[in-house]
Design an enzyme around this catalytic site. Structure first.
Site, short mmCIF file in Angstrom:
data_model
loop_
_atom_site.label_atom_id
_atom_site.label_comp_id
_atom_site.label_asym_id
_atom_site.label_seq_id
_atom_site.Cartn_x
_atom_site.Cartn_y
_atom_site.Cartn_z
N CYS A 88 -15.98 2.28 19.45
CA CYS A 88 -16.65 1.05 19.05
C CYS A 88 -18.12 1.06 19.48
CB CYS A 88 -15.94 -0.16 19.63
SG CYS A 88 -14.41 -0.56 18.74
N CYS B 124 0.86 -1.19 0.00
CA CYS B 124 0.00 0.00 0.00
C CYS B 124 0.89 1.24 0.00
CB CYS B 124 -0.88 -0.06 1.26
SG CYS B 124 -1.76 1.45 1.69
N CYS C 205 -14.57 0.20 23.43
CA CYS C 205 -14.17 1.60 23.63
C CYS C 205 -15.30 2.53 23.18
CB CYS C 205 -12.89 1.90 22.87
SG CYS C 205 -13.06 1.94 21.08
N GLU D 158 2.97 1.76 3.13
CA GLU D 158 4.30 1.15 3.28
C GLU D 158 5.37 2.05 2.67
OE1 GLU D 158 1.92 -1.49 3.04
OE2 GLU D 158 2.57 -1.97 5.07
N MET D 159 5.03 2.62 1.51
CA MET D 159 6.01 3.48 0.85
C MET D 159 6.32 4.70 1.71
SD MET D 159 6.50 1.62 -1.70
CE MET D 159 7.60 2.61 -2.71
N LYS D 160 5.31 5.21 2.36
CA LYS D 160 5.53 6.35 3.25
C LYS D 160 6.40 5.94 4.44
CE LYS D 160 1.89 9.48 2.13
NZ LYS D 160 2.80 10.49 1.62
N HIS E 265 0.33 -4.51 6.00
CA HIS E 265 -0.87 -4.36 6.84
C HIS E 265 -2.14 -4.65 6.04
CE1 HIS E 265 -0.69 -0.57 4.69
NE2 HIS E 265 -1.99 -0.45 4.91
N CYS F 119 -12.44 -3.31 18.99
CA CYS F 119 -12.43 -3.99 20.30
C CYS F 119 -13.84 -4.21 20.82
CB CYS F 119 -11.60 -3.19 21.31
SG CYS F 119 -12.41 -1.70 21.94
N CYS G 129 -11.34 2.87 16.61
CA CYS G 129 -11.13 2.06 17.82
C CYS G 129 -9.84 2.49 18.51
CB CYS G 129 -11.06 0.58 17.45
SG CYS G 129 -10.71 -0.48 18.86
N CYS H 75 -7.61 -3.06 3.39
CA CYS H 75 -7.19 -1.65 3.51
C CYS H 75 -7.66 -0.83 2.31
CB CYS H 75 -5.67 -1.53 3.68
SG CYS H 75 -5.11 0.18 3.75
P1 NAD Z 1 -0.26 5.23 -4.28
O1 NAD Z 1 1.14 5.67 -4.00
O2 NAD Z 1 -0.51 3.97 -5.00
O3 NAD Z 1 -1.02 6.39 -5.10
C1 NAD Z 1 -0.73 7.74 -4.98
C2 NAD Z 1 -1.02 8.42 -6.33
O4 NAD Z 1 -0.83 9.84 -6.16
C3 NAD Z 1 -0.07 7.99 -7.44
O5 NAD Z 1 -0.84 7.59 -8.56
C4 NAD Z 1 0.75 9.24 -7.75
O6 NAD Z 1 1.10 9.36 -9.11
C5 NAD Z 1 -0.22 10.34 -7.33
N1 NAD Z 1 0.43 11.62 -7.00
C6 NAD Z 1 1.58 11.81 -6.32
N2 NAD Z 1 1.82 13.14 -6.18
C7 NAD Z 1 0.81 13.79 -6.80
C8 NAD Z 1 0.49 15.16 -7.01
N3 NAD Z 1 1.28 16.13 -6.53
N4 NAD Z 1 -0.64 15.46 -7.69
C9 NAD Z 1 -1.45 14.49 -8.17
N5 NAD Z 1 -1.20 13.16 -8.01
C10 NAD Z 1 -0.08 12.81 -7.33
O7 NAD Z 1 -0.96 5.20 -2.86
P2 NAD Z 1 -2.28 4.43 -2.35
O8 NAD Z 1 -1.91 3.05 -1.93
O9 NAD Z 1 -3.38 4.64 -3.31
O10 NAD Z 1 -2.52 5.27 -1.00
C11 NAD Z 1 -2.85 6.64 -1.12
C12 NAD Z 1 -2.72 7.34 0.22
O11 NAD Z 1 -3.70 6.83 1.13
C13 NAD Z 1 -1.36 7.14 0.91
O12 NAD Z 1 -1.00 8.36 1.51
C14 NAD Z 1 -1.69 6.13 1.98
O13 NAD Z 1 -0.78 6.22 3.08
C15 NAD Z 1 -3.07 6.56 2.37
N6 NAD Z 1 -3.88 5.58 3.10
C16 NAD Z 1 -4.71 6.05 4.05
C17 NAD Z 1 -5.54 5.19 4.73
C18 NAD Z 1 -6.52 5.71 5.72
O14 NAD Z 1 -7.13 4.91 6.45
N7 NAD Z 1 -6.73 7.02 5.80
C19 NAD Z 1 -5.51 3.81 4.44
C20 NAD Z 1 -4.67 3.38 3.42
C21 NAD Z 1 -3.87 4.26 2.75
ZN ZN Z 2 -12.63 -0.14 20.16
#
Ligand code: NAD
Ligand code: ZN
Length: 393
Positions: free
Chosen positions: A72, A13, A69, A16-18, A36, A66, A80, A142
């Site tokens: 939940c 996801c 909380c 992970e890259m972040k 995850h 859980c 949660c 996710c």
């Molecule tokens: P991803 O890296 O596959 O996709 C990101 C996309 O954004 C890519 O296509 C990229 O080209 C584009 N991008 C990058 N910079 C840009 C810009 N300046 N303008 C326009 N487009 C741009 O990531 P993903 O797996 O789709 O996840 C997206 C985000 O969601 C991540 O930040 C991830 O951490 C987050 N996330 C949040 C939750 C949550 O519960 N809130 C859950 C999962 C993932």
């Molecule tokens: Zn909970």
């Protein structure tokens, strides 16, 4: 109250890259088993576990439920309190259940899915339909749920509305699917990688734009396209600047901007003026679904053909190809989401399950030991990929 699961499929996801870039994680919680987003089969359960049993198919949940909380117990809430457990990178009893050559290895995201076997708390797994294909429904763990629910539950996209989705990874594409399912008539997809546009259109985008094709800021482009801004915008990148642009793209009077992208350790720099007219900015975790209830429901929806996950899977690799997956992700050449299959991977592996039937007060324990030959491919992963197993041990 833990469960041990054999992972069948997992994905890489954007989170992970972040995390790869998160120096805190690398320095304080290392070595670690990342991952995850995954699905598997319960291999055994600890003392007191009552809601899943060996053989059950389950979705791994970074967001636990859980059931006790305040979140939940509140039907409108899903955050949660036990999610914070993930910050320790340990199990809820403060232990690690992974060891390598006698040394502890940290957990990640309450799940650690980049492993053939993992140990999770009972509240971090959702039992699903026994007939569900794990290699498809793992996306409910996710990416899909986060994006789809972000549109349906958090933004509450309305029929006939106009939406803009910033970022077209697996999560952003799932937002598009959610907007479409909610009846949005115009869905504008925004990404700097035009290779993402074809898939975005396939899942429901009505038009696609690349900010780099314009001289003016993207929010002005969106105002030009729509007349008075979009009803709903979604930031699915995790970049403070695109959060500001997504918010500014909304209709002044009632536009709603949802931040789904992960913003770590950075302050948002947003003009207060943008709120004066009535816009709102909302956060969203796991698409607003409660962990266990949401995952089970979405898998049932998949089985009933109400949602389509297949379009989100474009690459399938074995776990020993995880470096390739990371490189594809870094260069943006991959299309959507990788499935990483576990079943054919490791050769010699020794799994030691302590406790047996008479578990102690700490419940069931499992150690995945790095026996001779185990994880050998992963040991080649060099330092920047600290998220993978055991490179320094
Ligand atoms: P991803 O890296 O596959 O996709 C990101 C996309 O954004 C890519 O296509 C990229 O080209 C584009 N991008 C990058 N910079 C840009 C810009 N300046 N303008 C326009 N487009 C741009 O990531 P993903 O797996 O789709 O996840 C997206 C985000 O969601 C991540 O930040 C991830 O951490 C987050 N996330 C949040 C939750 C949550 O519960 N809130 C859950 C999962 C993932
Ligand atoms: Zn909970």
């Amino acid at each position: 109250m833990s469960t041990t699961g054999k992972m069948v499929a997992t994905a890489l996801c954007g989170t992970e890259m972040k995390m790869l870039k998160d120096k805190n994680l690398q320095h304080q919680h290392y070595p670690i088993i990342m991952g995850h987003e995954g699905a598997g089969i319960v291999e055994s359960v600890g003392e007191g576990v009552s809601t899943v049993k060996a053989g059950d198919k389950v979705i791994a949940l970074f967001l636990p439920q859980c059931g006790e909380c305040t979140s939940c117990l509140n039907s409108a809430d899903n955050f949660c309190i036990k999610l914070k457990q993930a910050e320790t990178h340990l199990m809820s009893d403060g232990t690690s259940r992974f060891t390598c050559k006698g040394k502890p290895v940290y957990h990640f995201g309450n799940t650690s899915t980049f492993s053939e076997y993992t140990v999770m708390d009972e509240i971090s797994v959702a039992k699903i339909d026994a007939a569900a294909p794990l290699e498809k429904v793992f996306l409910v763990s996710c990416g899909f749920s986060t994006g789809y629910g972000g549109a349906i539950n958090t933004a509450k996209v309305t029929p006939g509305s106009t939406c803009a989705v910033f970022g077209l990874g697996g999560v952003g594409l799932s937002v598009i699917m959610g907007c479409k399912a909610a009846g949005a008539t115009r869905i504008i997809a925004v990404d700097i990688n035009k290779d993402k546009f074809e898939k975005a259109k396939e899942v429901g985008a009505t038009e696609c734009i690349n900010p780099q094709d314009y001289e003016k800021p993207i929010q002005e482009v969106l105002f030009d396209l729509t007349g008075d801004g979009v009803d709903f915008s979604f930031e699915v990148i995790g970049n403070p600047e695109t959060v500001a642009a997504a918010l500014a793209s909304c209709r002044e009077s009632h536009g709603v901007c949802v931040i789904i992208g992960l913003i770590i350790g950075v302050q948002l720099n947003i003009s207060g003026h943008l709120f004066f007219s009535g816009r709102s900015l909302k956060g969203s975790v796991y698409g607003g679904w409660k962990g266990r209830d949401g995952a089970s429901k979405l898998v049932s929806d998949y089985m009933a053909k109400k949602i389509n996950l297949d379009a989100l899977i474009t690459h399938s690799l074995n776990l020993d190809k995880i470096n390739e997956a990371v490189e594809l992700m870094k260069t943006g050449k991959w299309q959507v989401t990788h499935t990483i299959f576990m079943s054919e991977y490791l050769g010699p592996r020794e799994m030691v399950c302590g406790g047996g039937g008479g578990q102690g007060s700490h419940g069931w324990r499992s150690h995945i030991q790095a026996a001779e030959g185990s994880f050998r491919n992963l040991q080649k992963i060099s330092f920047p990929y600290a998220f993978c197993f055991i490179t320094t041990l």
